[in-house]
Motif scaffolding. Structure first.
Motif, short mmCIF file in Angstrom:
data_model
loop_
_atom_site.label_atom_id
_atom_site.label_comp_id
_atom_site.label_asym_id
_atom_site.label_seq_id
_atom_site.Cartn_x
_atom_site.Cartn_y
_atom_site.Cartn_z
N THR A 181 -7.40 -11.37 12.93
CA THR A 181 -6.12 -12.02 13.30
C THR A 181 -5.00 -11.47 12.44
O THR A 181 -4.34 -12.19 11.69
CB THR A 181 -6.24 -13.53 13.11
N CYS A 182 -4.77 -10.13 12.53
CA CYS A 182 -3.72 -9.49 11.72
C CYS A 182 -2.35 -9.91 12.21
O CYS A 182 -2.11 -9.98 13.42
CB CYS A 182 -3.86 -7.96 11.78
N GLN A 183 -1.43 -10.16 11.28
CA GLN A 183 -0.07 -10.53 11.62
C GLN A 183 0.86 -9.36 11.34
O GLN A 183 0.53 -8.42 10.62
CB GLN A 183 0.34 -11.75 10.81
N GLN A 184 2.06 -9.44 11.92
CA GLN A 184 3.05 -8.36 11.76
C GLN A 184 3.50 -8.28 10.32
O GLN A 184 3.81 -9.30 9.69
CB GLN A 184 4.25 -8.60 12.68
N PRO A 185 3.57 -7.09 9.73
CA PRO A 185 3.99 -6.93 8.33
C PRO A 185 5.43 -7.38 8.13
O PRO A 185 6.21 -7.51 9.07
CB PRO A 185 3.81 -5.44 8.08
N ASP A 186 5.78 -7.58 6.87
CA ASP A 186 7.12 -8.01 6.52
C ASP A 186 8.12 -6.88 6.71
O ASP A 186 7.79 -5.70 6.55
CB ASP A 186 7.15 -8.49 5.07
N PRO A 187 9.41 -7.19 7.01
CA PRO A 187 10.46 -6.15 7.09
C PRO A 187 10.68 -5.50 5.73
O PRO A 187 10.31 -6.06 4.68
CB PRO A 187 11.69 -6.93 7.55
N PHE A 188 11.32 -4.34 5.76
CA PHE A 188 11.61 -3.62 4.51
C PHE A 188 12.98 -2.96 4.65
O PHE A 188 13.55 -2.87 5.74
CB PHE A 188 10.53 -2.59 4.20
N ARG A 189 13.46 -2.46 3.54
CA ARG A 189 14.77 -1.80 3.52
C ARG A 189 14.63 -0.46 2.80
O ARG A 189 14.00 -0.39 1.73
CB ARG A 189 15.80 -2.68 2.82
N ARG A 221 -3.99 12.32 7.32
CA ARG A 221 -4.78 12.82 6.19
C ARG A 221 -4.07 12.59 4.86
O ARG A 221 -4.72 12.46 3.82
CB ARG A 221 -5.07 14.30 6.38
N THR A 222 -2.72 12.59 4.88
CA THR A 222 -1.97 12.40 3.63
C THR A 222 -1.15 11.12 3.62
O THR A 222 -0.81 10.62 2.54
CB THR A 222 -1.01 13.59 3.40
N SER A 223 -0.80 10.59 4.80
CA SER A 223 0.05 9.39 4.92
C SER A 223 1.32 9.56 4.09
O SER A 223 1.78 8.65 3.40
CB SER A 223 -0.71 8.14 4.47
N GLY A 224 1.94 10.77 4.16
CA GLY A 224 3.12 11.05 3.36
C GLY A 224 4.31 10.19 3.74
O GLY A 224 5.07 9.75 2.87
N MET A 225 4.52 9.93 5.03
CA MET A 225 5.64 9.12 5.47
C MET A 225 5.51 7.71 4.91
O MET A 225 6.49 7.12 4.42
CB MET A 225 5.69 9.09 7.00
N SER A 226 4.32 7.11 5.01
CA SER A 226 4.12 5.75 4.52
C SER A 226 4.37 5.66 3.03
O SER A 226 4.98 4.68 2.54
CB SER A 226 2.69 5.29 4.85
N GLN A 237 5.44 1.97 2.23
CA GLN A 237 4.76 1.07 3.17
C GLN A 237 3.31 1.49 3.37
O GLN A 237 2.78 1.47 4.48
CB GLN A 237 5.51 1.08 4.52
N SER A 238 2.65 1.87 2.29
CA SER A 238 1.25 2.29 2.41
C SER A 238 0.31 1.13 2.68
O SER A 238 -0.75 1.31 3.31
CB SER A 238 0.82 3.03 1.13
N GLU A 239 0.65 -0.03 2.20
CA GLU A 239 -0.23 -1.18 2.36
C GLU A 239 0.06 -1.90 3.68
O GLU A 239 1.13 -1.76 4.25
CB GLU A 239 -0.02 -2.15 1.19
N GLY A 240 -0.91 -2.64 4.16
CA GLY A 240 -0.72 -3.47 5.33
C GLY A 240 -1.30 -2.84 6.58
O GLY A 240 -1.92 -1.77 6.58
N SER A 262 0.58 4.75 8.42
CA SER A 262 -0.69 5.40 8.73
C SER A 262 -1.87 4.43 8.58
O SER A 262 -2.70 4.30 9.47
CB SER A 262 -0.90 6.61 7.82
N GLY A 263 -1.94 3.77 7.47
CA GLY A 263 -3.04 2.87 7.22
C GLY A 263 -4.32 3.54 6.78
O GLY A 263 -5.32 2.89 6.47
N PHE A 264 -4.34 4.90 6.80
CA PHE A 264 -5.53 5.63 6.39
C PHE A 264 -5.47 5.92 4.90
O PHE A 264 -4.40 6.15 4.33
CB PHE A 264 -5.65 6.94 7.17
N SER A 265 -6.63 5.92 4.29
CA SER A 265 -6.74 6.26 2.88
C SER A 265 -6.88 7.77 2.75
O SER A 265 -7.50 8.42 3.59
CB SER A 265 -7.96 5.57 2.26
N PRO A 266 -6.30 8.37 1.71
CA PRO A 266 -6.46 9.82 1.53
C PRO A 266 -7.91 10.24 1.39
O PRO A 266 -8.25 11.41 1.61
CB PRO A 266 -5.66 10.09 0.24
N ASP A 267 -8.79 9.32 1.03
CA ASP A 267 -10.21 9.65 0.87
C ASP A 267 -10.99 9.54 2.18
O ASP A 267 -12.20 9.82 2.19
CB ASP A 267 -10.84 8.72 -0.18
#
Length: 782
Positions: A541-549, A622-627, A632-635, A665-670
């Motif tokens: 039951t995942c909920q929408q992440p919080d907004p960010f700036r 593979r790198t999740s550079g944008m996140s 915003q790597s978490e969530g 991305s939500g993916f871990s670099p590993d």
């Protein structure tokens, strides 16, 4: 839903390139290469100037001495005043001959004897520069290695040795003497250069005196020889002239070619006959005209004759004129009677009868005049024919005498030529007799050379300027050669030639802070969402992440060159997306670190603030550079959507300052299987759902070179924007990548050059490229 991106600024599309036909020398490109390679240019110029300075310091000083002589044709009060002026061609021949004499071996031997140069050969030898000494040393070493010719020494007697020394000294002197004509005048400058200034002055002064003596002796000897020949020749010319005049007069009398007042008698006769013929022709025409008039009047009946007005005809005959007057009087009386008494009165009838009789009388006289005029016309015609026959006879006779006249003219010309030649020889003979009496040379020494004080060589300014120019040219050549061997992309032309895809613009190099652009401290702190996120993921039951700036650099500097290139990319997407209900744009590069992630996030933010709905997806799993850049790597993110543990709307978070929606991305670099998840159908389903909800979906893809993730998503993406790093991308690598994948090539909307050094770019681009004028529209703080 139709894609439309709003913007207050118009797009700046690249100008169409002009056709380049034929080889052209691009000076702008050469100067740009020289500016780019300043170190090579500096070293080349420094080495060249250094070589020039060494040459100037080691070269011996040379001194130039000069004297001037003038070739003249006459002196005031001398015998030469009787000479006739020569033509321009003769003067040129004379001056050219004088130059040959000045350069001759005979004159050089005279100077050698006057200065005794064969006894002191050291004065003729010149010092050599350091470069020439090196060349001579090398030459001597090479000759020393060659086998010498074996032979017995030849014995030479003293007289022969002295003669050989004189000839050698004369040849050496001739090589150093320079004879120069001053303009179109008859003045010659004699110059000699030597390391010894005193010797240079002695040589040129001796040359002037030797030339003067040579001309004086030559004039006397030539006059004596020519005078004897002229005397004999003059006797023959006088005899031939008298015989030619006598032959001409005898031929004139024998041929009948006598003249009156300078004109032939036959020609005068023909002229008079032509005048008489012209007068007779005029008279004949007048008689024929009268004959025609008389013939017409004589053929009329008496009544018609009177009615036609014959009474008014002018006829040169007294009796006819009297009859005309009588007829006119009767006609006037008839008119008066008919007016008073009427036409039927007896007086009127009587007058008509008289008029008829008088008209008949006049008509008979007209007939008589016609016969007289006809006879006169015959006589005049005979006269005209006779004159024509006479003219023809005289003309034929004159034509027959044409050959005789030509021969007479030839005899007269021959006699005139001989007479003129006689006069010329007499004048020349008189001149030569006076020349022998008063021998004068036609040469004058205008100046005597002083000992030169300032050297003329080496010329420091010219040598240093030449070496500076040579250093610049060599440096420029090396710069162009180095640029030609550099196979990386720096300009829009090079990019288009390598890829064939449209150029979307330059992305300037951003500072480290601008690239990272970390959120403000209170918003950049990591939120303790990981435990909650793990619990929601386990429960499903995942909920929408919080907004960010996030402070995007493109929005901080809306009038910068970087932002303007983003607008150009956005316009290219809008053009490609016409008629579609949503557009999915992939941002890709060939190698990592070329700036695709920075481009993707700033392009998404710029499009979002214009009012369009935009979704930014971190597809580089593979790198999740944008996140990581956005913090915003978490969530919940893309990984949860692809694994089915979260819905798409639950994985999207909103950036509050722009309204941009972002999916991390939500993916871990590993995660070793992160790339495999992109091949699933859920990713394509997610993009289809994004098309229905957003006007533009931007996917930050993995680089094409290291991994194949981006190629797996090509079927699901509408278009690609490729990012190439300025000055680092090899041309061959780009060409190979695009040529091996046709699908990739067709998907690419255009290519942009990132991390561009705008200051250095001016050295690689033309001055007329539109990008060089962008600063006119950019703000001071852009």
């Amino acid at each position: 839903m139709i894609v439309h991106f709003n913007d207050s600024d118009p797009a700046m599309l690249p100008a169409p390139s002009q056709d380049k036909t034929g080889p052209q020398l691009d000076f702008a490109a050469i100067f740009a290469a020289m500016r780019r390679n300043k170190r090579i240019m500096f070293l080349s110029v420094l080495i060249a100037v250094g070589i020039g300075a060494v040459h100037v310091q080691t070269s011996p000083r040379s001194y130039l001495a000069a004297t001037e002589v003038m070739i003249i044709e006459e002196f005031a009060g001398s015998a030469q005043n009787f000479n006739r002026p020569a033509t321009l061609a003769q003067n040129e021949i004379t001056l050219d001959s004088a130059r040959k004499v000045l350069e001759s071996q005979k004159l050089a031997l005279a100077v050698v004897d006057a200065l005794d140069l064969h006894a002191r050969p050291e004065v003729l030898s010149s010092e050599s520069s350091l470069a020439r000494q090196g060349i001579e040393t090398m030459r001597g070493l090479i000759l020393g290695l060659l086998p010498a010719e074996q032979g017995a020494p030849t014995q030479i007697d003293p007289d022969t040795a002295e003669q050989l020394a004189r000839m050698s000294a004369a040849d050496t002197l001739r090589q150093g003497i320079e004879v120069r004509r001053e303009g179109r005048s008859s003045v010659f400058s004699i110059r000699y250069t030597s390391n010894n200034p005193q010797f240079a002055a002695e040589v040129v002064n001796a040359y002037g005196q030797a030339f003067l003596a040579d001309q004086l002796i030559g004039n006397v000897e030539a006059s004596s020889s020519v005078l004897d020949w002229l005397h004999d020749r003059l006797m023959v010319i006088q005899e031939n002239s008298a015989q030619a005049a006598l032959k001409a007069e005898e031929f004139r009398a024998r041929s009948g070619l006598l003249t009156v007042a300078g004109e032939s008698i036959r020609v005068q006769t023909i002229s008079q006959l032509n005048s008489d013929l012209a007068a007779a022709t005029v008279e004949l025409a007048q008689i024929r005209a009268l004959k025609t008039v008389y013939a017409e009047l004589s053929e009329l009946d008496p009544i018609e004759f009177v009615r036609s007005g014959a009474a008014g005809v002018r006829v040169p005959a007294a009796e006819f004129a009297a009859g005309q007057q009588r007829l006119l009087d009767l006609q006037q009386s008839l008119d008066d009677v008919e007016r008073r008494q009427g036409p039927g009165h007896s007086a009127a009838i009587r007058l008509r009868a008289q008029i008829e009789r008088e008209g008949s009388t006049l008509q008979r006289e007209i007939a008589s005049l016609y016969e007289t005029t006809r006879n006169a016309a015959r006589v005049k015609e005979a006269e005209v024919e006779m004159l024509r026959a006479s003219i023809e006879d005289f003309s034929n006779e004159n034509l027959q005498l044409a050959t005789a006249r030509v021969e007479l003219q030839s005899l007269e010309r021959q006699a005139g030529i001989l007479d003129a030649l006689n006069e010329t020889y007499l004048m020349r003979m008189k001149d030569l007799e006076q020349t022998q009496t008063f021998p004068v040379a036609n040469v004058r020494v205008l100046s005597v050379s002083d000992v030169p004080e300032k050297p003329v060589a080496p010329r420091k300014t010219i040598i240093m300027g030449f070496m500076l120019l040579m250093g610049t040219m060599v440096g420029g050549g090396l710069s162009v050669l180095r640029d030609g061997r550099e196979k990386v992309i720096r300009t829009s032309d090079a990019l288009y030639d390598a890829s064939g895809r449209p150029f979307l613009g330059y992305l300037p190099m951003l500072t480290l802070n601008e690239v990272k652009a970390l959120p403000e401290p209170q918003e950049a702190k990591a939120r303790p969402v990981l435990p909650r996120y793990n619990r929601l993921r386990k429960s499903g039951t995942c909920q929408q992440p919080d907004p960010f700036r996030y402070p995007f650099p493109a929005l901080k500097h809306p009038r910068s060159h970087y932002t303007e290139t983003l607008r150009n990319i956005r316009n290219a997407c809008e053009t490609s997306a016409l008629g579609k209900s949503g557009y999915v744009l992939g941002i890709v590069s060939l190698r990592p670190g070329e700036g695709k992630t920075t481009l993707a996030k700033n392009l998404a933010a710029l499009t979002a603030v214009s009012g369009s709905s935009v979704l930014l997806v971190d597809g580089d799993v593979r790198t999740s550079g944008m996140s990581q850049r956005l913090g915003q790597s978490e969530g919940v993110g893309l990984r949860d959507v692809l694994q089915g543990t979260a819905a798409m709307h639950n994985a999207i978070r909103k950036e509050t300052s722009t309204g941009l929606h972002f999916m991390s991305s939500g993916f871990s670099p590993d995660d070793a299987h992160a790339g495999d998840s992109l091949y699933s159908s859920r990713f394509r389903d997610m993009l289809d759902e994004a098309r229905s909800r957003y006007a533009l979906t931007i996917v930050d893809l993995a680089p094409l070179g290291p991994v194949s993730d981006a190629r797996a998503l090509l079927p699901a993406i509408d278009g690609l924007v490729m990012v190439v790093e300025w000055g680092r991308m090899p041309i061959g690598l780009l060409q190979k990548t695009l040529s091996m994948d046709p699908v990739l090539y067709k998907k690419i909307l255009g290519i942009t050059l990132s991390k561009t050094n705008m200051t250095s770019l001016r050295d690689y681009t033309r001055l007329d490229e539109t990008g060089n004028y962008y600063d006119v529209y950019a703000s001071k703080h852009a």
